[in-house]
Scaffold this motif. Structure first.
Motif, PDB file in Angstrom:
ATOM      1  N   UNK A 136     -17.462  47.911  15.826  1.00  0.00           N
ATOM      2  CA  UNK A 136     -16.453  47.270  14.981  1.00  0.00           C
ATOM      3  C   UNK A 136     -16.568  45.748  14.997  1.00  0.00           C
ATOM      4  N   UNK A 137     -16.757  45.138  16.163  1.00  0.00           N
ATOM      5  CA  UNK A 137     -16.818  43.678  16.267  1.00  0.00           C
ATOM      6  C   UNK A 137     -18.071  43.143  15.578  1.00  0.00           C
ATOM      7  N   UNK A 138     -19.221  43.771  15.880  1.00  0.00           N
ATOM      8  CA  UNK A 138     -20.467  43.325  15.263  1.00  0.00           C
ATOM      9  C   UNK A 138     -20.421  43.521  13.758  1.00  0.00           C
ATOM     10  N   UNK A 139     -19.781  44.604  13.340  1.00  0.00           N
ATOM     11  CA  UNK A 139     -19.678  44.906  11.911  1.00  0.00           C
ATOM     12  C   UNK A 139     -18.923  43.802  11.175  1.00  0.00           C
ATOM     13  N   UNK A 140     -17.848  43.306  11.776  1.00  0.00           N
ATOM     14  CA  UNK A 140     -17.053  42.253  11.157  1.00  0.00           C
ATOM     15  C   UNK A 140     -17.887  40.993  10.945  1.00  0.00           C
ATOM     16  N   UNK A 141     -18.602  40.558  11.980  1.00  0.00           N
ATOM     17  CA  UNK A 141     -19.422  39.347  11.879  1.00  0.00           C
ATOM     18  C   UNK A 141     -20.588  39.549  10.910  1.00  0.00           C
ATOM     19  N   UNK A 142     -21.240  40.709  11.006  1.00  0.00           N
ATOM     20  CA  UNK A 142     -22.415  40.957  10.179  1.00  0.00           C
ATOM     21  C   UNK A 142     -22.029  41.098   8.709  1.00  0.00           C
ATOM     22  N   UNK A 143     -20.853  41.672   8.440  1.00  0.00           N
ATOM     23  CA  UNK A 143     -20.391  41.797   7.057  1.00  0.00           C
ATOM     24  C   UNK A 143     -20.249  40.415   6.418  1.00  0.00           C
ATOM     25  N   UNK A 144     -19.700  39.471   7.176  1.00  0.00           N
ATOM     26  CA  UNK A 144     -19.526  38.111   6.655  1.00  0.00           C
ATOM     27  C   UNK A 144     -20.878  37.452   6.392  1.00  0.00           C
ATOM     28  N   UNK A 145     -21.835  37.638   7.311  1.00  0.00           N
ATOM     29  CA  UNK A 145     -23.175  37.073   7.113  1.00  0.00           C
ATOM     30  C   UNK A 145     -23.863  37.710   5.911  1.00  0.00           C
ATOM     31  N   UNK A 146     -23.735  39.032   5.800  1.00  0.00           N
ATOM     32  CA  UNK A 146     -24.359  39.742   4.684  1.00  0.00           C
ATOM     33  C   UNK A 146     -23.786  39.269   3.350  1.00  0.00           C
ATOM     34  N   UNK A 147     -22.496  39.025   3.321  1.00  0.00           N
ATOM     35  CA  UNK A 147     -21.854  38.529   2.095  1.00  0.00           C
ATOM     36  C   UNK A 147     -22.511  37.231   1.634  1.00  0.00           C
ATOM     37  N   UNK A 148     -22.792  36.328   2.584  1.00  0.00           N
ATOM     38  CA  UNK A 148     -23.444  35.068   2.235  1.00  0.00           C
ATOM     39  C   UNK A 148     -24.837  35.265   1.675  1.00  0.00           C
ATOM     40  N   UNK A 149     -25.610  36.173   2.273  1.00  0.00           N
ATOM     41  CA  UNK A 149     -26.977  36.413   1.791  1.00  0.00           C
ATOM     42  C   UNK A 149     -26.972  37.075   0.416  1.00  0.00           C
ATOM     43  N   UNK A 150     -26.032  37.976   0.182  1.00  0.00           N
ATOM     44  CA  UNK A 150     -25.940  38.619  -1.127  1.00  0.00           C
ATOM     45  C   UNK A 150     -25.531  37.608  -2.200  1.00  0.00           C
ATOM     46  N   UNK A 151     -24.651  36.689  -1.864  1.00  0.00           N
ATOM     47  CA  UNK A 151     -24.255  35.647  -2.812  1.00  0.00           C
ATOM     48  C   UNK A 151     -25.455  34.791  -3.223  1.00  0.00           C
ATOM     49  N   UNK A 152     -26.364  34.575  -2.283  1.00  0.00           N
ATOM     50  CA  UNK A 152     -27.514  33.712  -2.555  1.00  0.00           C
ATOM     51  C   UNK A 152     -28.662  34.442  -3.242  1.00  0.00           C
ATOM     52  N   UNK A 153     -28.602  35.775  -3.297  1.00  0.00           N
ATOM     53  CA  UNK A 153     -29.702  36.558  -3.879  1.00  0.00           C
ATOM     54  C   UNK A 153     -29.619  36.521  -5.405  1.00  0.00           C
ATOM     55  N   UNK A 154     -30.663  36.029  -6.091  1.00  0.00           N
ATOM     56  CA  UNK A 154     -30.587  35.906  -7.552  1.00  0.00           C
ATOM     57  C   UNK A 154     -30.763  37.227  -8.294  1.00  0.00           C
ATOM     58  N   UNK A 155     -31.325  38.223  -7.638  1.00  0.00           N
ATOM     59  CA  UNK A 155     -31.551  39.514  -8.280  1.00  0.00           C
ATOM     60  C   UNK A 155     -30.318  40.393  -8.213  1.00  0.00           C
ATOM     61  N   UNK A 156     -30.498  41.664  -8.537  1.00  0.00           N
ATOM     62  CA  UNK A 156     -29.420  42.651  -8.473  1.00  0.00           C
ATOM     63  C   UNK A 156     -29.379  43.266  -7.076  1.00  0.00           C
ATOM     64  N   UNK A 157     -28.209  43.742  -6.682  1.00  0.00           N
ATOM     65  CA  UNK A 157     -28.072  44.434  -5.396  1.00  0.00           C
ATOM     66  C   UNK A 157     -27.194  45.656  -5.588  1.00  0.00           C
ATOM     67  N   UNK A 158     -27.602  46.754  -4.956  1.00  0.00           N
ATOM     68  CA  UNK A 158     -26.826  47.991  -4.984  1.00  0.00           C
ATOM     69  C   UNK A 158     -26.529  48.396  -3.558  1.00  0.00           C
ATOM     70  N   UNK A 159     -25.249  48.506  -3.242  1.00  0.00           N
ATOM     71  CA  UNK A 159     -24.787  48.884  -1.917  1.00  0.00           C
ATOM     72  C   UNK A 159     -24.284  50.312  -1.966  1.00  0.00           C
ATOM     73  N   UNK A 160     -24.908  51.188  -1.188  1.00  0.00           N
ATOM     74  CA  UNK A 160     -24.440  52.576  -1.073  1.00  0.00           C
ATOM     75  C   UNK A 160     -23.627  52.676   0.211  1.00  0.00           C
ATOM     76  N   UNK A 161     -22.364  53.081   0.079  1.00  0.00           N
ATOM     77  CA  UNK A 161     -21.495  53.116   1.246  1.00  0.00           C
ATOM     78  C   UNK A 161     -20.385  54.136   1.058  1.00  0.00           C
ATOM     79  N   UNK A 162     -19.810  54.575   2.173  1.00  0.00           N
ATOM     80  CA  UNK A 162     -18.592  55.385   2.128  1.00  0.00           C
ATOM     81  C   UNK A 162     -17.414  54.574   2.628  1.00  0.00           C
ATOM     82  N   UNK A 163     -17.668  53.319   3.036  1.00  0.00           N
ATOM     83  CA  UNK A 163     -16.625  52.483   3.624  1.00  0.00           C
ATOM     84  C   UNK A 163     -15.999  51.602   2.547  1.00  0.00           C
TER      85      UNK A 163
END
Length: 352
Positions: free
Chosen positions: A170-197
């Motif tokens: 849970x703790x690592x997930x919180x930090x990593x989610x925030x980091x991932x959000x930044x990388x996805x914002x910077x990605x110029x292409x399309x992104x598809x996230x498959x999740x149940x969460x």
């Protein structure tokens, strides 16, 4: 603006058929959500080239990569796609640097330039000092970032993320989610996230596509989905009670034994939704303002944050949230009869 992904994914697997239209714009993050067996993984595999389409088409950045009607299919290694798998699939015998460089080498880069770009990407995800570490020496969050760097290093037209945070605590997930959000914002292409969460989807995605039984049942931004769910699965996902019925003005008949008064006037097929927090419980039929009251029986109790989530049977199944103090005062227990009440002003009614 032309979409990066223009797809109609049709895949037959025995008795199951996936039939999902999908478009993703440049810079857009789309989350594909659905219950187990809905077809999310099949869709991801079709996009990645691990599962050929039965019919339909897949066009990436204007280029046909799968069109069964014309017998055209592009193998995975020749698709402009980066993938982050749920368990990351890092090569255990390679260090972090060479794991990231692997994708670049597969795309034709020489060893020196591949390792140089891999080092740049490890710096970008904050793992430059871990370049010589093997996967077994990395934490879950670090392994996820190496996998993300490997996927992004090849400048993919489409980035696929398969439950990228599911393996983290849970703790690592919180930090990593925030980091991932930044990388996805910077990605110029399309992104598809498959999740149940739902939290991953709401935080990371610009748009949600909900799939059930191989079909799209609802799509839109988070505000639209959460305000007007259209299936029981979506309602549970966003934490609402949902009923379908027939509206006549300010009344919606949802069951032979229950008609709900609603604030929004409607006619014809309609949905009614309200949160568990809107449901008040009483030991006997209440007097006064609530127009919606019905007898119910407690089917179950469970902790839900600081409150108790009470599952009720009756004319309709309903979830109610009550404080521990209220639960003690009402002496709640499975099998006990109660009265449920919801004010019309707490409901949302909208066309079905």
């Amino acid at each position: 603006m032309s979409p990066v992904v223009d797809a109609h994914l049709v895949v037959d697997r025995g008795a199951f058929r996936l039939d999902v239209p999908l478009c993703v714009a440049p810079g857009e993050v789309v989350a594909l959500l659905g219950p187990n067996g809905a077809g999310k993984t099949t869709a991801l595999r079709a996009l990645a080239g691990l599962q050929p389409l039965t019919a339909g088409h897949l066009v990436l950045a204007g280029r046909d990569v799968d069109r069964p009607g014309q017998r055209h299919w592009t193998p995975p290694e020749h698709r402009p796609i980066g993938v982050v798998f749920q368990d990351y699939l890092l090569f255990p015998h390679l260090n972090a640097l060479d794991n990231v460089a692997f994708g670049l080498r597969r795309h034709g880069a020489d060893r020196r330039s591949a390792r140089r770009r891999a080092a740049e990407w490890l710096d970008r995800v904050g793992l430059g000092v871990q370049a010589r570490s093997r996967p077994r020496q990395l934490s879950g969050g670090q392994a996820q970032r190496v996998a993300l760097a490997r996927a992004l290093a090849v400048d993919p037209v489409l980035l696929l993320l398969d439950e990228p945070l599911a393996a983290l605590d849970a703790r690592t997930r919180l930090d990593t989610r925030a980091e991932l959000h930044g990388h996805l914002d910077a990605h110029p292409g399309a992104a598809l996230l498959v999740t149940h969460d739902p939290l991953d989807a709401l935080v990371l995605a610009d748009r949600l596509v909900i799939v059930e039984d191989g079909r799209v049942v609802q799509e839109g931004d988070a505000a639209t989905i959460t305000a007007r769910p259209r299936t029981d699965y979506v309602a549970r996902l966003v934490g609402l009670n949902l009923y379908r019925g027939v509206a006549d003005g300010h009344a919606v008949r949802v069951d032979d034994r229950l008609t709900l008064a609603v604030a929004d006037p409607l006619h014809g097929d309609a949905f009614v939704a309200f949160p568990p927090s809107a449901v008040a419980l009483h030991p006997r039929r209440p007097d006064g303002s609530p127009r919606n009251t019905w007898p119910a029986v407690i089917a179950g109790l469970q902790r839900h944050g600081d409150n108790l989530r009470v599952q009720l049977d009756g004319p309709v199944a309903v979830a109610a949230d009550v404080t521990p103090a209220a639960a003690s005062h009402l002496d709640l227990a499975p099998g006990r009869p109660v009265w449920a009440a919801v004010k019309a002003a707490e409901t949302r009614a909208y066309p079905a």
